[in-house]
Design an enzyme around this catalytic site. Structure first.
Site, PDB file in Angstrom:
ATOM      1  N   ASP A 193       3.490   6.350 -10.502  1.00 14.50           N
ATOM      2  CA  ASP A 193       2.639   7.551 -10.486  1.00 14.50           C
ATOM      3  C   ASP A 193       2.879   8.382  -9.232  1.00 14.50           C
ATOM      4  OD1 ASP A 193       1.169   6.782 -12.900  1.00 14.50           O
ATOM      5  OD2 ASP A 193       0.344   5.193 -11.637  1.00 14.50           O
ATOM      6  N   ASP A 252       6.922   2.607  -6.968  1.00 11.50           N
ATOM      7  CA  ASP A 252       5.681   3.097  -7.556  1.00 11.50           C
ATOM      8  C   ASP A 252       6.028   4.142  -8.607  1.00 11.50           C
ATOM      9  OD1 ASP A 252       2.989   3.582  -8.013  1.00 11.50           O
ATOM     10  OD2 ASP A 252       2.788   4.935  -6.318  1.00 11.50           O
TER      11      ASP A 252
END
Length: 181
Positions: free
Chosen positions: A59, A57
């Site tokens: 963010d 991921d």
């Protein structure tokens, strides 16, 4: 060395059958990565490469806002130093893949378009799988979802959308929430 790609294709077909997935072949990029790696001749290592991938991921994991997290460059270098493919994902649909590549570049990280998967791109690909012919959509969303839909054969309906659109696609559109003071 000449056995790498045929063996990898066989292992991929075997894994796809066991997982009840449809996988047609190795992508050219995956084949290139396989051929660039210095394989010690270990079939188990090749099987692990074909059957595994790291999904990271972006963010809050690689960066927060406009600030890369400590040792980001070292982490990416570590991944690239291993024969394990990786992709970078985000549930943020507002930006395009190109905008994410530019953001990563601002942190000193290079990425190929195939390595960046956004929720917008995943949605557009899902819809394309269900509706291969595409079609008109009414969209509430920003550049990321709009571009992904257009690239997958959908058209954005702005005039009389409720009469002409086949689908309604709703994602975050921060332009709807402009702050006034």
């Amino acid at each position: 060395r000449e056995d790498i790609l045929p063996l990898a294709r066989m292992l991929l077909a075997d894994a796809a059958m066991r997982m009840e997935r449809e996988v047609s072949s190795l992508t050219p990029r995956a084949a290139d990565q396989l051929l660039r790696h210095d394989w010690p001749g270990n079939v188990r290592q090749l099987r692990n490469f074909v059957e595994s991938m790291v999904v990271v991921d972006m963010d809050g994991v690689l960066y927060r806002g406009d600030v890369p997290l400590p040792r980001l460059g070292e982490f990416i270098a570590f991944l690239r130093g291993r024969p394990i493919p990786f992709v970078l994902v985000t549930n943020n649909s507002t930006r395009t893949v190109g905008q994410y590549i530019d953001r990563l570049a601002s942190f000193g990280i290079s990425a190929e378009p195939w390595q960046v998967i956004t929720s917008a791109l995943a949605t557009a690909r899902y819809l394309k799988g269900r509706f291969p012919e595409g079609g008109p959509v009414y969209l509430v969303g920003q550049d990321g979802i709009e571009k992904a839909l257009l690239q997958n054969g959908f058209t954005i309906q702005e005039k009389n959308p409720f009469r002409t659109a086949f689908y309604v696609i709703h994602f975050l559109d921060s332009r709807l929430f402009k702050q006034t003071r």
